[in-house]
Design an enzyme around this catalytic site. Structure first.
Site, PDB file in Angstrom:
ATOM      1  N   LYS A  16      -5.793 -29.941  25.000  1.00 53.35           N
ATOM      2  CA  LYS A  16      -5.844 -30.177  26.576  1.00 53.35           C
ATOM      3  C   LYS A  16      -5.044 -29.058  27.186  1.00 53.35           C
ATOM      4  CE  LYS A  16      -3.532 -34.524  25.979  1.00 53.35           C
ATOM      5  NZ  LYS A  16      -4.021 -34.955  24.674  1.00 53.35           N
ATOM      6  N   GLY A  17      -4.627 -28.306  26.401  1.00 56.63           N
ATOM      7  CA  GLY A  17      -3.832 -27.054  26.755  1.00 56.63           C
ATOM      8  C   GLY A  17      -4.368 -25.998  27.701  1.00 56.63           C
ATOM      9  N   ASP A  24      -4.953 -21.802  25.484  1.00 54.01           N
ATOM     10  CA  ASP A  24      -3.795 -21.638  26.047  1.00 54.01           C
ATOM     11  C   ASP A  24      -3.124 -20.732  25.705  1.00 54.01           C
ATOM     12  OD1 ASP A  24      -3.183 -23.286  23.913  1.00 54.01           O
ATOM     13  OD2 ASP A  24      -1.932 -24.789  25.270  1.00 54.01           O
ATOM     14  N   ASP A  57      -0.951 -18.835  18.492  1.00 56.28           N
ATOM     15  CA  ASP A  57       0.086 -18.844  17.923  1.00 56.28           C
ATOM     16  C   ASP A  57       0.079 -18.598  16.331  1.00 56.28           C
ATOM     17  OD1 ASP A  57       2.948 -19.555  16.951  1.00 56.28           O
ATOM     18  OD2 ASP A  57       2.699 -21.763  17.258  1.00 56.28           O
ATOM     19  N   LYS A  91       1.695 -15.178  21.067  1.00 52.63           N
ATOM     20  CA  LYS A  91       2.721 -14.947  20.668  1.00 52.63           C
ATOM     21  C   LYS A  91       2.892 -13.665  19.689  1.00 52.63           C
ATOM     22  CE  LYS A  91       4.604 -19.455  20.798  1.00 52.63           C
ATOM     23  NZ  LYS A  91       5.016 -20.667  20.063  1.00 52.63           N
ATOM     24  N   PHE A 117       9.261 -21.310  21.693  1.00 53.36           N
ATOM     25  CA  PHE A 117       8.300 -22.616  22.315  1.00 53.36           C
ATOM     26  C   PHE A 117       8.405 -22.561  24.080  1.00 53.36           C
ATOM     27  CE2 PHE A 117       7.097 -26.735  23.168  1.00 53.36           C
ATOM     28  CZ  PHE A 117       6.081 -27.006  22.429  1.00 53.36           C
ATOM     29  N   VAL A 118       7.186 -22.550  24.442  1.00 52.94           N
ATOM     30  CA  VAL A 118       7.143 -22.586  26.045  1.00 52.94           C
ATOM     31  C   VAL A 118       6.371 -23.681  26.317  1.00 52.94           C
ATOM     32  CG1 VAL A 118       7.380 -20.034  26.165  1.00 52.94           C
ATOM     33  CG2 VAL A 118       5.131 -21.023  25.826  1.00 52.94           C
ATOM     34  N   ASP A 145       2.240 -28.100  26.454  1.00 55.64           N
ATOM     35  CA  ASP A 145       3.110 -29.157  26.807  1.00 55.64           C
ATOM     36  C   ASP A 145       4.200 -29.151  25.703  1.00 55.64           C
ATOM     37  OD1 ASP A 145       1.438 -29.325  24.621  1.00 55.64           O
ATOM     38  OD2 ASP A 145       2.262 -31.749  24.519  1.00 55.64           O
ATOM     39  N   ARG A 159       3.068 -30.059  31.376  1.00 54.87           N
ATOM     40  CA  ARG A 159       1.738 -29.214  31.614  1.00 54.87           C
ATOM     41  C   ARG A 159       1.460 -28.897  33.219  1.00 54.87           C
ATOM     42  NH1 ARG A 159      -1.193 -29.732  26.789  1.00 54.87           N
ATOM     43  NH2 ARG A 159      -1.092 -31.857  25.869  1.00 54.87           N
TER      44      ARG A 159
HETATM   45  P1  IMP Z   1      -2.279 -22.135  16.657  1.00 49.88           P
HETATM   46  O1  IMP Z   1      -3.320 -23.053  16.134  1.00 49.88           O
HETATM   47  O2  IMP Z   1      -0.883 -22.314  15.735  1.00 49.88           O
HETATM   48  O3  IMP Z   1      -2.479 -20.814  17.138  1.00 49.88           O
HETATM   49  O4  IMP Z   1      -1.689 -23.216  17.851  1.00 49.88           O
HETATM   50  C1  IMP Z   1      -2.262 -23.213  19.036  1.00 49.88           C
HETATM   51  C2  IMP Z   1      -1.966 -24.446  19.606  1.00 49.88           C
HETATM   52  O5  IMP Z   1      -0.490 -24.886  19.426  1.00 49.88           O
HETATM   53  C3  IMP Z   1      -2.057 -24.237  21.348  1.00 49.88           C
HETATM   54  O6  IMP Z   1      -3.630 -24.369  21.645  1.00 49.88           O
HETATM   55  C4  IMP Z   1      -1.015 -25.158  21.667  1.00 49.88           C
HETATM   56  O7  IMP Z   1      -1.731 -26.382  22.035  1.00 49.88           O
HETATM   57  C5  IMP Z   1       0.034 -25.262  20.863  1.00 49.88           C
HETATM   58  N1  IMP Z   1       0.902 -24.174  21.008  1.00 49.88           N
HETATM   59  C6  IMP Z   1       1.511 -23.056  20.298  1.00 49.88           C
HETATM   60  N2  IMP Z   1       2.690 -22.742  20.708  1.00 49.88           N
HETATM   61  C7  IMP Z   1       3.025 -23.399  21.713  1.00 49.88           C
HETATM   62  C8  IMP Z   1       4.123 -23.229  22.583  1.00 49.88           C
HETATM   63  O8  IMP Z   1       4.933 -22.357  22.647  1.00 49.88           O
HETATM   64  N3  IMP Z   1       4.181 -24.538  23.317  1.00 49.88           N
HETATM   65  C9  IMP Z   1       3.505 -25.395  23.653  1.00 49.88           C
HETATM   66  N4  IMP Z   1       2.231 -25.486  22.645  1.00 49.88           N
HETATM   67  C10 IMP Z   1       2.058 -24.355  21.958  1.00 49.88           C
HETATM   68 MG    MG Z   2      -0.530 -28.627  22.724  1.00 47.93          MG
END
Ligand code: IMP
Ligand code: MG
Length: 177
Positions: free
Chosen positions: A42-43, A99, A102, A130, A151-152, A158, A164
């Site tokens: 949903k992000g 969104d 990470d 990040k 964490f944001v 969310d 959100r």
């Molecule tokens: P990744 O697979 O670790 O790159 O994470 C990506 C997903 O984790 C994003 O689509 C977000 O939904 C969630 N996410 C990562 N960091 C944050 C944060 O700081 N706040 C909220 N959601 C996050």
């Molecule tokens: Mg999320």
């Protein structure tokens, strides 16, 4: 809700100005072709809505529901496709929007799936990235802002399903871990 925010990291006006620039880059990179845009729910829904309205191209916008956090603040490392059906991308150019980058696992998993399904090219765009080594070897082609590894929430992002709808990106007061 606003009382829970310790500080605003990227304010609304700054986001909107940056979206103007990102939209221009996308317009220039895809002149004249019909592009499939895959929005990760949903992000990315707020980011995608504001960005794509600035891209006056013929777009086919599809949403895919994925999850990697399962409620906490650390990526679980397992990317689940909550929808089993992906859009038809065979022979198409795709722009994938999320969104935040990470660990990179989400983008990597979805890019791989889209290429497996026959997309000829997949470009990726994120509002935030990040500033840390990503577990997966991925980079986004379009990045709104590079932020510290914290964490944001807000602007689509969310914490346990909340925040959100904040129009900016901020950091929560209580340290969440
Ligand atoms: P990744 O697979 O670790 O790159 O994470 C990506 C997903 O984790 C994003 O689509 C977000 O939904 C969630 N996410 C990562 N960091 C944050 C944060 O700081 N706040 C909220 N959601 C996050
Ligand atoms: Mg999320």
């Amino acid at each position: 809700m606003e009382d829970d925010i310790d500080r605003v990291l990227v304010d609304e006006q700054v986001i909107h100005k940056r979206l103007d620039v990102m939209a221009k880059e996308i317009r220039q990179d895809f002149p004249g072709e019909v592009l499939v845009v895959v929005v990760l729910l949903k992000g990315a829904f707020v980011f995608a809505a504001d960005l794509l309205r600035r891209v006056p191209r013929m777009l086919e916008i599809e949403c895919v529901n994925v999850a990697s956090y399962h409620g906490g603040t650390e990526s679980s490392g397992v990317v689940s496709f909550l929808d089993h059906k992906l859009p038809e991308v065979k022979g198409r150019k795709v722009l994938l929007l999320d969104d935040i980058l990470d660990t990179g696992r989400t983008l990597k998993a979805v890019v791989d799936r889209l290429l497996e399904e026959g997309a000829t090219e997949v470009k990726t765009g994120v509002l935030l990235a990040k500033d840390k080594p990503h577990a997966e070897d991925v980079a986004a082609d379009y990045v709104g802002f590079y932020i510290a590894d914290e964490f944001v929430v807000g602007y689509g992002l969310d914490y346990q399903g909340r925040y959100r709808n904040l129009p900016y990106v901020g950091v929560l007061k209580t340290p969440v871990s």
